[in-house]
Design a protein around this motif. Structure first.
Motif, short mmCIF file in Angstrom:
data_model
loop_
_atom_site.label_atom_id
_atom_site.label_comp_id
_atom_site.label_asym_id
_atom_site.label_seq_id
_atom_site.Cartn_x
_atom_site.Cartn_y
_atom_site.Cartn_z
N LEU A 265 0.97 -0.89 0.00
CA LEU A 265 0.13 0.32 0.29
C LEU A 265 0.81 0.74 -0.38
N GLU A 266 2.07 1.12 0.17
CA GLU A 266 2.99 2.18 0.36
C GLU A 266 2.87 2.80 -1.21
N GLU A 267 2.99 4.09 -1.47
CA GLU A 267 3.15 4.80 -2.77
C GLU A 267 5.22 4.77 -3.62
N ASP A 268 5.48 5.17 -2.43
CA ASP A 268 7.06 5.29 -2.40
C ASP A 268 7.81 4.09 -2.59
N GLU A 269 8.24 3.45 -3.58
CA GLU A 269 8.40 2.34 -4.08
C GLU A 269 10.02 1.73 -3.08
N GLU A 270 10.89 2.91 -2.42
CA GLU A 270 12.25 2.76 -1.97
C GLU A 270 11.18 2.13 -0.57
N ASN A 271 10.18 3.03 0.11
CA ASN A 271 9.71 1.75 1.78
C ASN A 271 8.84 1.51 1.11
N GLN A 272 8.00 0.54 -0.24
CA GLN A 272 7.80 -0.81 -0.31
C GLN A 272 8.50 -1.67 -0.31
N VAL A 273 9.90 -1.68 -0.62
CA VAL A 273 11.20 -2.43 -0.68
C VAL A 273 11.02 -2.41 0.85
N ARG A 274 11.48 -1.61 1.37
CA ARG A 274 12.05 -1.54 2.94
C ARG A 274 11.26 -2.37 4.02
N LEU A 275 9.85 -2.45 3.37
CA LEU A 275 8.87 -2.90 4.46
C LEU A 275 8.76 -4.36 4.10
N THR A 276 9.00 -4.29 2.95
CA THR A 276 8.68 -5.92 2.48
C THR A 276 9.79 -6.42 2.88
N CYS A 277 11.12 -6.56 3.09
CA CYS A 277 12.70 -6.40 3.69
C CYS A 277 11.72 -6.46 4.82
N LEU A 278 11.15 -6.46 5.53
CA LEU A 278 11.08 -5.95 7.15
C LEU A 278 9.76 -7.60 7.27
N ALA A 279 9.16 -7.65 6.50
CA ALA A 279 8.33 -8.83 6.46
C ALA A 279 9.33 -10.58 5.95
N LEU A 280 10.08 -9.91 5.69
CA LEU A 280 10.30 -10.75 5.48
C LEU A 280 11.44 -11.19 6.37
N TYR A 281 11.90 -10.71 7.69
CA TYR A 281 12.89 -10.42 8.36
C TYR A 281 12.28 -11.51 8.90
N VAL A 282 10.96 -10.73 9.63
CA VAL A 282 9.89 -11.23 10.65
C VAL A 282 9.43 -12.15 10.61
N GLU A 283 9.18 -12.91 9.36
CA GLU A 283 8.99 -14.46 8.71
C GLU A 283 10.11 -15.20 8.80
N TYR A 284 11.07 -15.30 8.90
CA TYR A 284 12.51 -15.87 9.29
C TYR A 284 12.33 -16.74 10.79
N LEU A 285 12.46 -14.75 11.33
CA LEU A 285 12.52 -14.70 12.93
C LEU A 285 11.16 -16.28 13.98
N VAL A 286 9.75 -15.90 13.00
CA VAL A 286 9.13 -16.51 13.59
C VAL A 286 9.29 -18.74 13.07
N THR A 287 10.12 -18.12 11.69
CA THR A 287 9.98 -19.71 11.50
C THR A 287 11.26 -20.15 12.42
N PHE A 288 12.43 -19.68 12.62
CA PHE A 288 12.83 -20.09 13.78
C PHE A 288 12.35 -19.92 15.14
N LEU A 289 11.92 -19.38 15.54
CA LEU A 289 11.08 -19.59 17.23
C LEU A 289 10.17 -20.51 16.01
N ASN A 290 9.45 -21.15 15.82
CA ASN A 290 8.53 -22.45 15.06
C ASN A 290 9.52 -22.94 15.84
N MET A 291 10.66 -23.75 15.22
CA MET A 291 11.74 -24.60 15.17
C MET A 291 12.04 -25.53 16.70
N LYS A 292 11.74 -26.30 16.96
CA LYS A 292 12.18 -27.25 17.83
C LYS A 292 13.68 -27.13 18.18
N GLY A 293 13.62 -27.98 19.65
CA GLY A 293 14.78 -27.45 19.81
C GLY A 293 16.09 -28.84 19.11
N ARG A 294 15.53 -29.96 18.79
CA ARG A 294 16.04 -30.93 18.26
C ARG A 294 16.75 -30.42 16.72
#
Length: 411
Positions: A265-294
């Motif tokens: 929804l961002e109008e500025d392309e640079e902000n679009q890319v930055r927020l999308t990168c941020l969403a990807l990093y959050v997804e990697y953190l959530v995936t890491f948190l949902n992994m089992k200890g073993r």
């Protein structure tokens, strides 16, 4: 004039390109020392100069300040120092990363090592003198002190009385401060007050850099200090593919899909890319948190775990939120809380400081009580009408730790 002879022309060095394979990339680590690029603010070292350098590091338990280092360089005539924090940080280290390449000519493979840049300044000491009249030079006086001295010597009678009155008030204030110190030293503090403050410090230690005295939600957390642009740049290619119409992974969490929708929804392309990168990093953190200890015990950067995550991001997550124990990677409960708080803070920034409760519960493997506790630590408030957590001023108060046993019964 005649054209110069061929022998008079200065031959320019020819730069040759060499192809090589990047074998390994070593990032900066607060527990290790990396190569340093040092520049001098007032010149450059001469050949044969005897330089002795010492690197000092902050060793406090607060992870937000463990990266702070001070470099001292001693020479026979003058000493220098520089830091990698504060206003004097060189623009080179503040805006981009510099890597040192070590090429193995036999194999054609290269190792890249991230470096740090320091700009050192001369340490100048005040001139020592034995003359009483020169000990307090006019150069050492503040502007207000110089004004008072001029007024006392050449001012009108009323101005001189005003200066004398101010000096009298200063003496009285000093006497009052001594009395207050004596009074407070005789007061016995309740140990429970100290325990609460220590608990607050322990709770705040799991947060990214936070300004709880900020007057606006935008100033509570600074994205540049948590995930700077040069860090998010590793995910830029994947972000642009998603913005160009690529469908996200069917296994993606609802939190990632909502953050991606907000970014589009961002109008500025640079902000679009930055927020999308941020969403990807959050997804990697959530995936890491949902992994089992073993699954984490023998996890490496080149493993298939955290599929699609760039190696640099994966290495950062492992270094930041796990530690080695008996040759195995361990994710402690404090590491989990730190990673989850970081994901929540970044999600709040990406979603304009509002997160749905149902989205968080469906994306994170966490109970409602634990989510409420961590959100209060972050500073977000639950708004029943919106069924969402909102980061607003004033911030939510810190949650007090749960004590087992309940209240004591009266006998």
């Amino acid at each position: 004039m005649f054209p110069p002879d061929e022998d008079d022309k200065i031959s320019k060095p020819v730069l040759t390109k060499r192809k090589c394979v990047i074998e390994d990339v070593i990032m900066r680590n607060t527990r290790k020392v990396e190569p340093l690029f040092v520049t001098f603010a007032n010149g450059q070292p001469v050949e044969g100069a005897h330089l002795s350098g010492t690197l000092h590091q902050n060793i406090t338990r607060d992870r937000r300040h463990q990266h702070k280092r001070i470099l001292e360089i001693e020479t026979p005539g003058l000493n220098y120092d520089g830091t990698n924090f504060g206003k004097e940080v060189s623009s080179l280290s503040a805006k981009q990363s510099v890597f040192l390449g070590i090429l193995n000519k036999a194999t054609g493979k290269m190792r890249l090592i991230e470096t740090s840049s320091y700009c050192v300044h001369p340490v100048l000491e005040s001139t020592k003198t034995t003359k009483a009249l020169l000990k307090k030079s006019s150069d050492l006086l503040t502007f207000a002190e110089k004004q008072e001295a001029i007024t006392s010597a050449f001012g009108s009678k009323r101005a001189q009385q005003s200066v004398n009155r101010r000096k009298l008030y200063q003496v009285n204030a000093q006497n009052m401060s001594v009395a207050i110190d004596q009074a407070t030293s005789s007061v016995t503090l309740d140990p429970t007050y100290l325990e609460v403050s220590q608990e607050d410090k322990t709770i705040l230690a799991i947060l990214p850099e936070c300004n709880r005295k900020a007057s606006r939600p935008e100033d509570v957390y600074q994205l540049e200090s948590i995930a700077p642009d040069n860090f998010l740049a590793y995910m830029e290619d994947s972000a642009r593919e998603l913005l160009d119409g690529k469908d996200p992974d069917p296994k993606s969490t609802l939190l990632f899909k909502e953050l991606l929708a907000v970014a589009k929804l961002e109008e500025d392309e640079e902000n679009q890319v930055r927020l999308t990168c941020l969403a990807l990093y959050v997804e990697y953190l959530v995936t890491f948190l949902n992994m089992k200890g073993r699954d984490i015990q023998h996890m490496k950067v080149k493993d298939k775990n955290l599929q699609g995550c760039p190696p640099m991001i994966k290495r950062h997550i492992l270094d930041e939120y796990t530690h080695n124990h008996l040759n195995k990677r361990v994710r402690s409960s404090q590491n989990e809380d730190r990673a989850m708080c970081c994901a929540m803070v970044l999600s709040l920034i990406a979603s304009k400081y509002q997160l749905s409760l149902s989205t968080l519960l469906s994306s994170l493997m966490v109970t409602r009580d634990k989510l409420n506790t961590l959100m209060k630590v972050v500073g977000a408030t639950y708004v029943t009408a919106k069924n969402s957590y909102v980061l607003k001023i004033p911030l939510a108060k810190l949650a007090k730790p749960f004590k087992k046993g309940g209240p004591k019964k009266r006998k």
